[in-house]
Design an enzyme around this catalytic site. Structure first.
Site, PDB file in Angstrom:
ATOM      1  N   GLY A   1       0.842  -1.193   0.000  1.00 10.87           N
ATOM      2  CA  GLY A   1       0.000   0.000   0.000  1.00 10.87           C
ATOM      3  C   GLY A   1       0.876   1.241   0.000  1.00 10.87           C
TER       4      GLY A   1
ATOM      5  CD  GLN B   1     -32.930  -8.793  13.304  1.00 12.20           C
ATOM      6  OE1 GLN B   1     -33.247  -9.736  12.596  1.00 12.20           O
ATOM      7  NE2 GLN B   1     -32.487  -7.658  12.807  1.00 12.20           N
TER       8      GLN B   1
ATOM      9  CD  GLU C   1       0.658  -6.506   8.480  1.00 15.08           C
ATOM     10  OE1 GLU C   1       1.510  -7.351   8.803  1.00 15.08           O
ATOM     11  OE2 GLU C   1       0.948  -5.423   7.957  1.00 15.08           O
TER      12      GLU C   1
HETATM   13  C1  LIG Z   1     -14.980   2.317   5.484  1.00 11.51           C
HETATM   14  C2  LIG Z   1     -13.548   2.788   5.519  1.00 11.51           C
HETATM   15  C3  LIG Z   1     -12.733   2.205   6.676  1.00 11.51           C
HETATM   16  C4  LIG Z   1     -11.327   2.671   6.585  1.00 11.51           C
HETATM   17  C5  LIG Z   1     -10.476   1.900   7.515  1.00 11.51           C
HETATM   18  C6  LIG Z   1      -9.050   2.117   7.194  1.00 11.51           C
HETATM   19  C7  LIG Z   1      -8.307   0.879   7.507  1.00 11.51           C
HETATM   20  C8  LIG Z   1      -6.894   0.972   7.051  1.00 11.51           C
HETATM   21  C9  LIG Z   1      -6.021   0.587   8.177  1.00 11.51           C
HETATM   22  C10 LIG Z   1      -4.854   0.085   8.126  1.00 11.51           C
HETATM   23  C11 LIG Z   1      -4.138  -0.229   6.943  1.00 11.51           C
HETATM   24  C12 LIG Z   1      -3.482  -1.517   7.149  1.00 11.51           C
HETATM   25  C13 LIG Z   1      -2.735  -1.803   5.963  1.00 11.51           C
HETATM   26  C14 LIG Z   1      -2.346  -3.234   5.947  1.00 11.51           C
HETATM   27  C15 LIG Z   1      -1.203  -3.382   5.087  1.00 11.51           C
HETATM   28  C16 LIG Z   1      -0.806  -4.778   4.960  1.00 11.51           C
HETATM   29  C17 LIG Z   1       0.460  -5.073   4.993  1.00 11.51           C
HETATM   30  C18 LIG Z   1       0.945  -6.455   4.790  1.00 11.51           C
HETATM   31  O1  LIG Z   1       0.215  -7.361   4.518  1.00 11.51           O
HETATM   32  S1  LIG Z   1       2.624  -6.670   4.976  1.00 11.51           S
HETATM   33  C19 LIG Z   1       2.956  -8.319   4.565  1.00 11.51           C
HETATM   34  C20 LIG Z   1       2.450  -9.271   5.614  1.00 11.51           C
HETATM   35  N1  LIG Z   1       2.923 -10.579   5.341  1.00 11.51           N
HETATM   36  C21 LIG Z   1       2.744 -11.569   6.165  1.00 11.51           C
HETATM   37  O2  LIG Z   1       2.141 -11.424   7.193  1.00 11.51           O
HETATM   38  C22 LIG Z   1       3.393 -12.855   5.789  1.00 11.51           C
HETATM   39  C23 LIG Z   1       2.960 -14.009   6.641  1.00 11.51           C
HETATM   40  N2  LIG Z   1       4.049 -14.967   6.785  1.00 11.51           N
HETATM   41  C24 LIG Z   1       4.870 -15.013   7.860  1.00 11.51           C
HETATM   42  O3  LIG Z   1       4.733 -14.229   8.779  1.00 11.51           O
HETATM   43  C25 LIG Z   1       5.915 -16.080   7.878  1.00 11.51           C
HETATM   44  O4  LIG Z   1       6.366 -16.434   6.639  1.00 11.51           O
HETATM   45  C26 LIG Z   1       5.456 -17.338   8.638  1.00 11.51           C
HETATM   46  C27 LIG Z   1       4.137 -17.852   8.126  1.00 11.51           C
HETATM   47  C28 LIG Z   1       5.325 -16.952  10.101  1.00 11.51           C
HETATM   48  C29 LIG Z   1       6.471 -18.462   8.482  1.00 11.51           C
HETATM   49  O5  LIG Z   1       7.734 -17.929   8.617  1.00 11.51           O
HETATM   50  P1  LIG Z   1       9.066 -18.825   8.574  1.00 11.51           P
HETATM   51  O6  LIG Z   1       8.988 -19.768   7.437  1.00 11.51           O
HETATM   52  O7  LIG Z   1      10.238 -17.961   8.654  1.00 11.51           O
HETATM   53  O8  LIG Z   1       8.919 -19.461   9.939  1.00 11.51           O
HETATM   54  P2  LIG Z   1       8.726 -20.918  10.446  1.00 11.51           P
HETATM   55  O9  LIG Z   1       9.807 -21.780   9.890  1.00 11.51           O
HETATM   56  O10 LIG Z   1       7.313 -21.335  10.264  1.00 11.51           O
HETATM   57  O11 LIG Z   1       9.030 -20.583  11.914  1.00 11.51           O
HETATM   58  C30 LIG Z   1      10.321 -20.385  12.413  1.00 11.51           C
HETATM   59  C31 LIG Z   1      10.186 -19.938  13.842  1.00 11.51           C
HETATM   60  O12 LIG Z   1       9.929 -18.530  13.837  1.00 11.51           O
HETATM   61  C32 LIG Z   1       8.776 -18.277  14.622  1.00 11.51           C
HETATM   62  N3  LIG Z   1       8.146 -17.068  14.076  1.00 11.51           N
HETATM   63  C33 LIG Z   1       7.571 -16.932  12.875  1.00 11.51           C
HETATM   64  N4  LIG Z   1       7.134 -15.656  12.755  1.00 11.51           N
HETATM   65  C34 LIG Z   1       7.465 -15.016  13.864  1.00 11.51           C
HETATM   66  C35 LIG Z   1       7.285 -13.675  14.312  1.00 11.51           C
HETATM   67  N5  LIG Z   1       6.641 -12.756  13.578  1.00 11.51           N
HETATM   68  N6  LIG Z   1       7.744 -13.343  15.527  1.00 11.51           N
HETATM   69  C36 LIG Z   1       8.376 -14.250  16.307  1.00 11.51           C
HETATM   70  N7  LIG Z   1       8.584 -15.534  15.936  1.00 11.51           N
HETATM   71  C37 LIG Z   1       8.122 -15.914  14.732  1.00 11.51           C
HETATM   72  C38 LIG Z   1       7.951 -19.516  14.469  1.00 11.51           C
HETATM   73  O13 LIG Z   1       7.019 -19.603  15.497  1.00 11.51           O
HETATM   74  C39 LIG Z   1       9.015 -20.570  14.555  1.00 11.51           C
HETATM   75  O14 LIG Z   1       9.368 -20.718  15.904  1.00 11.51           O
HETATM   76  P3  LIG Z   1       9.954 -22.103  16.437  1.00 11.51           P
HETATM   77  O15 LIG Z   1       8.906 -23.138  16.136  1.00 11.51           O
HETATM   78  O16 LIG Z   1      11.215 -22.357  15.698  1.00 11.51           O
HETATM   79  O17 LIG Z   1      10.129 -21.868  17.892  1.00 11.51           O
HETATM   80  C1  LIG Z   2      -5.476  -5.035   0.663  1.00 15.70           C
HETATM   81  C2  LIG Z   2      -4.117  -5.638   0.819  1.00 15.70           C
HETATM   82  C3  LIG Z   2      -3.093  -4.843   1.263  1.00 15.70           C
HETATM   83  C4  LIG Z   2      -1.801  -5.367   1.351  1.00 15.70           C
HETATM   84  N1  LIG Z   2      -0.784  -4.562   1.729  1.00 15.70           N
HETATM   85  C5  LIG Z   2       0.485  -5.041   1.732  1.00 15.70           C
HETATM   86  C6  LIG Z   2       1.578  -4.195   2.060  1.00 15.70           C
HETATM   87  O1  LIG Z   2       1.407  -3.013   2.377  1.00 15.70           O
HETATM   88  N2  LIG Z   2       2.814  -4.717   2.017  1.00 15.70           N
HETATM   89  C7  LIG Z   2       3.051  -6.015   1.681  1.00 15.70           C
HETATM   90  O2  LIG Z   2       4.208  -6.418   1.657  1.00 15.70           O
HETATM   91  N3  LIG Z   2       2.027  -6.848   1.409  1.00 15.70           N
HETATM   92  C8  LIG Z   2       0.764  -6.396   1.415  1.00 15.70           C
HETATM   93  N4  LIG Z   2      -0.289  -7.234   1.132  1.00 15.70           N
HETATM   94  C9  LIG Z   2      -0.014  -8.632   0.799  1.00 15.70           C
HETATM   95  C10 LIG Z   2      -0.458  -9.590   1.895  1.00 15.70           C
HETATM   96  O3  LIG Z   2       0.359  -9.496   3.007  1.00 15.70           O
HETATM   97  C11 LIG Z   2      -0.472 -11.012   1.353  1.00 15.70           C
HETATM   98  O4  LIG Z   2      -1.436 -11.077   0.331  1.00 15.70           O
HETATM   99  C12 LIG Z   2      -0.778 -11.974   2.462  1.00 15.70           C
HETATM  100  O5  LIG Z   2       0.325 -12.108   3.323  1.00 15.70           O
HETATM  101  C13 LIG Z   2      -1.206 -13.364   1.946  1.00 15.70           C
HETATM  102  O6  LIG Z   2      -0.242 -13.912   1.159  1.00 15.70           O
HETATM  103  P1  LIG Z   2      -0.556 -14.513  -0.290  1.00 15.70           P
HETATM  104  O7  LIG Z   2      -1.231 -13.460  -1.052  1.00 15.70           O
HETATM  105  O8  LIG Z   2       0.744 -15.024  -0.767  1.00 15.70           O
HETATM  106  O9  LIG Z   2      -1.552 -15.681  -0.050  1.00 15.70           O
HETATM  107  P2  LIG Z   2      -1.277 -17.217  -0.319  1.00 15.70           P
HETATM  108  O10 LIG Z   2      -0.263 -17.692   0.663  1.00 15.70           O
HETATM  109  O11 LIG Z   2      -0.975 -17.455  -1.747  1.00 15.70           O
HETATM  110  O12 LIG Z   2      -2.678 -17.815   0.069  1.00 15.70           O
HETATM  111  C14 LIG Z   2      -3.566 -18.463  -0.851  1.00 15.70           C
HETATM  112  C15 LIG Z   2      -4.270 -19.618  -0.123  1.00 15.70           C
HETATM  113  O13 LIG Z   2      -3.309 -20.598   0.223  1.00 15.70           O
HETATM  114  C16 LIG Z   2      -3.438 -20.969   1.584  1.00 15.70           C
HETATM  115  N5  LIG Z   2      -2.096 -21.302   2.124  1.00 15.70           N
HETATM  116  C17 LIG Z   2      -0.914 -20.690   1.873  1.00 15.70           C
HETATM  117  N6  LIG Z   2       0.077 -21.281   2.562  1.00 15.70           N
HETATM  118  C18 LIG Z   2      -0.474 -22.281   3.261  1.00 15.70           C
HETATM  119  C19 LIG Z   2       0.029 -23.247   4.172  1.00 15.70           C
HETATM  120  N7  LIG Z   2       1.319 -23.289   4.526  1.00 15.70           N
HETATM  121  N8  LIG Z   2      -0.821 -24.128   4.705  1.00 15.70           N
HETATM  122  C20 LIG Z   2      -2.135 -24.094   4.390  1.00 15.70           C
HETATM  123  N9  LIG Z   2      -2.673 -23.200   3.557  1.00 15.70           N
HETATM  124  C21 LIG Z   2      -1.860 -22.302   2.990  1.00 15.70           C
HETATM  125  C22 LIG Z   2      -4.012 -19.735   2.263  1.00 15.70           C
HETATM  126  O14 LIG Z   2      -4.727 -20.095   3.446  1.00 15.70           O
HETATM  127  C23 LIG Z   2      -4.950 -19.199   1.190  1.00 15.70           C
HETATM  128  O15 LIG Z   2      -6.174 -19.877   1.295  1.00 15.70           O
HETATM  129  C24 LIG Z   2      -1.567  -6.729   1.033  1.00 15.70           C
HETATM  130  C25 LIG Z   2      -2.636  -7.536   0.623  1.00 15.70           C
HETATM  131  C26 LIG Z   2      -3.897  -6.999   0.507  1.00 15.70           C
HETATM  132  C27 LIG Z   2      -5.018  -7.883   0.041  1.00 15.70           C
END
Ligand SMILES: CCCCCCCC/C=C\CCCCC/C=C/C(=O)SCCNC(=O)CCNC(=O)[C@H](O)C(C)(C)COP(=O)(O)OP(=O)(O)OC[C@H]1O[C@@H](n2cnc3c(N)ncnc32)[C@H](O)[C@@H]1OP(=O)(O)O
Ligand SMILES: Cc1cc2nc3c(=O)[nH]c(=O)nc-3n(C[C@H](O)[C@H](O)[C@H](O)COP(=O)(O)OP(=O)(O)OC[C@H]3O[C@@H](n4cnc5c(N)ncnc54)[C@H](O)[C@@H]3O)c2cc1C
Length: 664
Positions: free
Chosen positions: A177, A330, A424
């Site tokens: 974003g 409801q 997230e």
């Molecule tokens: C009507 C109008 C209303 C208006 C309202 C306005 C609203 C607007 C408001 C806000 C705007 C918000 C904007 C949002 C923007 C979005 C941003 C994003 O999406 S950013 C991208 C986010 N991406 C993700 O979240 C990715 C998810 N994936 C992961 O986090 C990781 O890959 C994973 C799934 C956790 C796996 O990671 P990895 O492969 O490295 O780990 P594992 O091998 O599974 O685990 C290793 C060990 O690490 C521990 N772990 C994993 N993550 C964490 C962490 N974050 N902190 C600490 N420890 C962590 C995990 O538990 C394992 O531990 P052990 O088992 O080894 O002990």
């Molecule tokens: C509105 C919006 C704003 C965003 N803003 C940002 C931003 O500011 N910065 C940024 O970096 N990113 C941003 N993102 C990206 C966002 O963080 C990712 O889309 C999100 O982390 C999900 O990852 P993906 O799209 O790869 O989903 P995928 O991982 O491809 O998921 C697809 C499907 O696969 C399943 N799946 C995936 N892995 C597994 C697993 N290990 N086991 C079982 N099921 C699994 C999921 O449950 C899901 O049903 C934004 C996304 C949106 C929609």
């Protein structure tokens, strides 16, 4: 003349002190006063009008967002608002914007992962908005699997620089974003390569656009990814794409709190766990839980107020029909959502405390509570956003046909809210993280390592595995210890059953993959327990105000017993309760709904939402719904002319053809 209040009678029925409840909802008197002042400030400012935004084209909506963001910044400066007030102001403006990412992710990423020198260099510029940043992690090919990211940052010892490169199409950054059209800078997550070795994903501060002309810097391709779900809604945000063609940045722009690269190109891993690279996500997940309570409260406020205005059937002797809020169906759909809004509010408060605590510990190099913080933020983010997204849609249905009108506020709220289940961290992926944490805790039970924090109940597994629920009458379900024990016993029994099943697999990862649907259920049971227990803990506090604590007790019981009713299969199958005790819980739930009913309108008034923020005719404070719907209909551009555009080209020929055919 006093304005007409269609809810006046409902408001008179309330059995508690509304002003005190407002303070409980806001968290403190100070928070209440601050938030009330800022909400009114935004509501009274014509620049922040939002009643026409679903009609705007994407370009106009985006420009409108830039205009509002600039005006918000001016107000923040002119009024010398604190950071807290500024955050409130942006949230009351209620239009997703690049500023959410600048303040919510870019700055926190630098704060959490940067060194003190990097703080000194970048934060002052960011705080003054002389630079605007975003969080560029997700790529076209990978989002959930952060370790699978492909963008590279290769250190060149010759020049003391990193070479940022997007080697494949799938490595294009996709979704961030604020990236598409606004950000001058980004924290970019890329694989760090030194001396030909891959050290995994790290964060880098990268300038994207010129500060004078806003043009992309050499080697950078950047743009918007296109329209998203719904009209208006999240389309005010410029989610972007980004590619690097060997872009050079100085070495000191790698965020170096977690790991460092020396002038010679040596990679140094400090004592700080590598997971801190994920720290910004933990921070944002925590804020999303509190935001869930706001969004849920908003939908519930609309549905509750409208349910008190709307009447259908049951007129006696020509008298008024029944208010739909009086139908038990409801109530059974609406009141658990009302209770959930309060429950999420309190768990959000607690999570904020947990996050502050872990941050302080991290600063003192104590990493012991990091796994718990990760599990809690991931699990609660997942659970509260899934419930809230479904609840907004349920509230739309609770409002019948009018809920489908854009001016009910619910379609836009739904469209803006649903991506929280994905961003997230996808909600299922995050629940699987919680499940891993729980399975690890179970596996350590016999080792003498005592579970602490939210898993402390597992330390009493021996008792919880064999305890019997003592409920004999419906009212026995009102005892906090009975409720808590039922939820603890269910969570621990489901965890241990899953751990046993996992033990049957020779390869634990195969077992985890095979049992993942069950593991997700285990994680949900654990998260629900956390929410129930934090609500019960809240009730231990001194809560002033006539009837306030009593109402919260009722809501807490509604929250817990509706979950028990919904997941009765889990509770009965694990032997925590008998089917008969389940039926008694349901009986109690019906009695509780009757107690919520007279207080329903006041309980949503306690959210203190202005009509501007709610953005809903159905939810307006005075309940004058029909007149407003009627007036609003005439403002639709389709009604600008009596005969629509296109009549001559498309309608008339058909109609005339009909006449011709008739003549034949
Ligand atoms: C009507 C109008 C209303 C208006 C309202 C306005 C609203 C607007 C408001 C806000 C705007 C918000 C904007 C949002 C923007 C979005 C941003 C994003 O999406 S950013 C991208 C986010 N991406 C993700 O979240 C990715 C998810 N994936 C992961 O986090 C990781 O890959 C994973 C799934 C956790 C796996 O990671 P990895 O492969 O490295 O780990 P594992 O091998 O599974 O685990 C290793 C060990 O690490 C521990 N772990 C994993 N993550 C964490 C962490 N974050 N902190 C600490 N420890 C962590 C995990 O538990 C394992 O531990 P052990 O088992 O080894 O002990
Ligand atoms: C509105 C919006 C704003 C965003 N803003 C940002 C931003 O500011 N910065 C940024 O970096 N990113 C941003 N993102 C990206 C966002 O963080 C990712 O889309 C999100 O982390 C999900 O990852 P993906 O799209 O790869 O989903 P995928 O991982 O491809 O998921 C697809 C499907 O696969 C399943 N799946 C995936 N892995 C597994 C697993 N290990 N086991 C079982 N099921 C699994 C999921 O449950 C899901 O049903 C934004 C996304 C949106 C929609």
């Amino acid at each position: 003349m006093e304005a007409l209040d269609y809810h006046a009678e409902e408001r008179r029925k309330a059995e508690f002190n509304l002003d005190e409840m407002k303070i409980v909802w806001a968290g403190s008197r100070r928070n209440y006063e601050l938030s009330d002042r800022v909400a009114r400030l935004v509501a009274s400012d014509p620049v922040f009008r939002k009643d026409n935004r679903t009609m705007l084209t994407r370009k106009d909506l985006f420009k409108d967002t830039l205009r509002k963001a600039a005006h918000a910044w001016k107000r923040i400066i002119d009024l010398r608002l604190s950071e807290e007030e500024a955050n409130m102001l942006r949230s009351y403006v209620d239009q997703p914007a690049f500023t959410d990412l600048h303040w919510g992710m870019f700055i926190p990423a630098i704060k959490g992962q940067g060194t003190s020198e990097q703080h000194e260099k970048w934060l002052p510029m960011a705080y003054k908005m002389q630079i605007i940043g975003c969080y560029a992690q997700t790529e076209l090919g990978h989002g959930s699997n952060v370790q699978g990211l492909e963008t590279t940052a290769t250190f060149d010892p010759q020049t003391d620089e990193f070479d940022l490169h997007s080697p494949t199409l799938t490595s294009s950054k996709w979704w961030p974003g604020g990236l598409g059209k606004v950000s001058t800078h980004a924290v970019v997550y890329a694989r760090l390569i030194t001396g030909g070795q891959d050290h995994g994903v790290h964060g880098f501060i990268v300038q994207l656009r010129g500060l004078d002309d806003h043009l992309p810097l050499p080697g950078i391709t950047v743009g918007d990814i296109g329209m998203k779900f719904g009209s208006g809604a999240y389309n005010s945000m410029d989610n972007g794409l980004l590619r690097f063609d060997h872009v050079r940045i100085p070495r000191n722009q790698m965020l170096m709190r977690v790991s460092q690269v020396t002038r010679e190109g040596k990679f140094v891993q400090s004592d700080v766990p590598r997971q801190l690279v994920y720290g910004t996500m933990v921070y944002v997940r925590q804020t999303i839980v509190s935001d869930a309570s706001c969004a849920l409260a908003r939908a519930v406020c609309i549905a509750t107020r409208y349910s008190a205005v709307r009447r259908q059937f049951g007129s006696q002797n020509g008298g008024p029909e029944i208010q739909v809020i009086d139908y038990k169906t409801q109530q059974s759909r609406l009141f658990p959502l009302l209770a959930s809004a309060y429950a999420f509010r309190f768990v959000g408060e607690w999570l904020k405390w947990l996050y502050t605590d872990v941050t302080q510990r991290l600063q003192a190099n104590d990493f012991s509570t990091l796994p718990e913080a990760h599990a809690c933020t991931a699990g609660l983010k997942s659970m509260t956003t899934s419930v809230t997204a479904d609840a907004i849609e349920e509230c739309r249905k609770l409002c019948g046909g009018h809920g489908y009108l854009s001016n009910s506020g619910l379609p836009e709220l739904f469209a803006v809210y649903i991506p929280t289940c994905t961003y997230e961290g996808d909600n299922v992926v995050l629940l699987l993280q919680v499940a891993r944490f729980l399975m690890k805790t179970v596996s350590q039970l016999g080792s003498g390592k005592k579970p602490v924090g939210t898993t402390a109940y597992m330390g009493r597994a021996e008792h919880l595995m064999q305890c019997r629920c003592e409920v004999e009458m419906a009212q026995d379900w009102l005892k906090p210890s009975t409720i808590l024990e039922a939820f603890e016993a269910r969570a621990v029994r489901m965890s241990i059953a899953c751990a046993k099943s996992l033990g049957k697999f020779s390869n634990p990862e195969d077992g985890f993959a095979e049992l993942s649907p069950d593991l997700v259920e285990v994680a949900i049971a654990h998260c629900q327990l956390i929410v129930v227990s934090k609500f019960l803990e809240k009730l231990q506090q001194d809560i002033p105000g006539k009837g306030v604590k009593r109402q919260l007790e009722i809501l807490c019981n509604v929250y817990a017993l509706h979950l028990l009713h919904k997941h009765l299969g889990d509770f009965v199958a694990t032997g925590c309760i008998t089917p008969n005790q389940g039926a008694l819980a349901n009986e109690q739930l019906r009695l509780l709904y009757a107690q919520v009913r007279p207080n329903a309108i006041a309980l949503v008034d306690a959210f203190n939402y202005t009509d501007h923020y709610l953005g809903s005719i159905l939810g307006c404070y005075d309940g004058n719904v029909y007149q407003k719907l009627y007036q609003e209909a005439w403002k639709d551009p389709l009604n600008d002319t009596v005969v629509p555009d296109g009549y001559l080209e498309y309608l008339r020929p058909i109609l005339k053809q009909h006449i011709r055919t008739a003549r034949l």
